[in-house]
Design an enzyme around this catalytic site. Sequence first.
Site, short mmCIF file in Angstrom:
data_model
loop_
_atom_site.label_atom_id
_atom_site.label_comp_id
_atom_site.label_asym_id
_atom_site.label_seq_id
_atom_site.Cartn_x
_atom_site.Cartn_y
_atom_site.Cartn_z
N ASP A 75 0.83 -1.22 0.00
CA ASP A 75 0.00 0.00 0.00
C ASP A 75 0.86 1.27 0.00
OD1 ASP A 75 -1.77 -2.04 0.60
OD2 ASP A 75 -2.83 -0.92 2.14
N GLU A 328 -11.82 -0.94 1.47
CA GLU A 328 -10.55 -0.54 2.05
C GLU A 328 -10.00 0.74 1.42
OE1 GLU A 328 -8.63 -4.10 3.73
OE2 GLU A 328 -8.46 -4.65 1.62
C1 FRU Z 1 -4.86 -3.22 1.83
C2 FRU Z 1 -4.75 -3.47 3.31
C3 FRU Z 1 -5.15 -2.25 4.10
C4 FRU Z 1 -4.34 -2.39 5.36
C5 FRU Z 1 -3.07 -3.03 4.86
C6 FRU Z 1 -2.43 -3.98 5.82
O1 FRU Z 1 -3.91 -3.88 1.07
O2 FRU Z 1 -5.50 -4.59 3.69
O3 FRU Z 1 -6.53 -2.18 4.34
O4 FRU Z 1 -4.14 -1.15 5.96
O5 FRU Z 1 -3.39 -3.71 3.67
O6 FRU Z 1 -1.30 -4.56 5.29
#
Ligand code: FRU
Length: 481
Positions: A75, A328
């Site tokens: 991310d 997300e």
């Molecule tokens: C998206 C996610 C986010 C979270 C992160 C954790 O890829 O699931 O929602 O903050 O990855 O690694």
Amino acid sequence: PAPTPGFPLPTNHTQQAYDPAADFTSKWTRADAKQIMAQSNPNVAPGQNSMSPNVTMPEIPKDFPAMNDDVWVWDTWSLTDENANQISYKGWDVIFSLVADRHAGYGFDQRHWNARIGYFFRKTNADPAKDKWNYGGHLFLDNTSIGNTEWSGSTRLMQGNKINVFYTATTFYDVAERNAGGGGIAPDAAIAKALGNIHANQNGVTFDGFQHTKLLEPDGKLYQNKAQNPGFAFRDPYTFADPAHPGKTFMVFEGNTGGTRGSYKCKQEDLGYAAGDPNAETLAQVNSTGAWYQTANVGLAVADNKDLTKWSFLPPILSANCVNDQTERPQIFIQNENGKNKYYLFTISHQFTYADGMRGPDGVYGFVGNGVRSDYQPVNNSGLALGSPTDLNMQANAPEGPDPRQNGRQFQAYSHYVQPGGLVQSFIDNVDGVRGGSLSPTVKMNFKAGVTQVDRSFGKNGLGPFGYLPTNVRVGGEGLY
Ligand code: FRU
């Protein structure tokens, strides 16, 4: 639109704006999300892509380069202001990524349990095809953040050289959960921020002086908490200003509908079918499945002080009850269309989090309305904005265990982040069996009037440079670096 034979019509959404504090939550309904399958080709050869090219991310080559040899990268977000502009600071572009050590003895799928926020910088005028991002290391000193892992968020430049890093403070309690990747004691999650300083000179960018403040924990009413569901989601803060409400700062985040897991029962408004639609499901039918276990929402909060250290929850702006369990990394992107501000809500979701009877790809989903809180119209009538190439005629899979008969690119990318100009950045997850941990080629998604379309004239057949996150606003140091 004309209905696809055998499929229901989507729900009618007005896009009408409500006060941000109003008790109105827009519904991404089953009728809306059913359009994903209505728009998918039922007759492709197994394992091809069944989705329209307009919403399909072009294929990432299998021999993609690693952005960094020491850390996996997933991310990612840019240094921004409160209007989603991407800031060049004293001649440097700066991005923030979740990172995990590639050499610590755990696998890529254990990254979440070991996540830290790292940062990269490169000269604003760099050639994105040639010049690599310089890795600056972890953003925060060890053992200083709230929680023992750092999950996604957003970073805003404030006055002078002050920055606010909004992030998810996730705390794991047992080694089984942390290193084996699930099955142990559920983690805590809080939304936090760190106020610190950014420094830049001719050598690059550094940060110091972070002060961490816990901002929000789920209340169990509007937003589900750990006691109600060990698998709850409460994360990914993104703050922004709204020109319709000057002086206020808002935050969107990922949540779930409050209440004990399994106690929710699907309602007519979650289904969203028009009266008399011959292809509608009945409430009794839907509630005879486990569809009520999926209760994603996009949360909204408002800052109570100028320092952004105190926040109040507002009702969610979107729910996906009985449709999907995870919405997300939400973002709000305001775009002027015909003299009117249109609010685009983008959020990422997975195949495996869809409710019983629903199906869609891993990718980014979008919704458009006349305000931050509005009766959001799903883009393309379905909500799907851009997904990885997938044969939606086959059953849902997860990136760690894909069906070999499926399209090998179905999990090529995730965590799409929409930047100014419709540039969409994401990370590589699984390209035909090759695991990623590096940024994808950026693609361009044109969107207007609630319709999105991949721009295949951008880059090479629609694939731009890897990790292309350009800046559009310059702050400080003009001509110095
Ligand atoms: C998206 C996610 C986010 C979270 C992160 C954790 O890829 O699931 O929602 O903050 O990855 O690694």
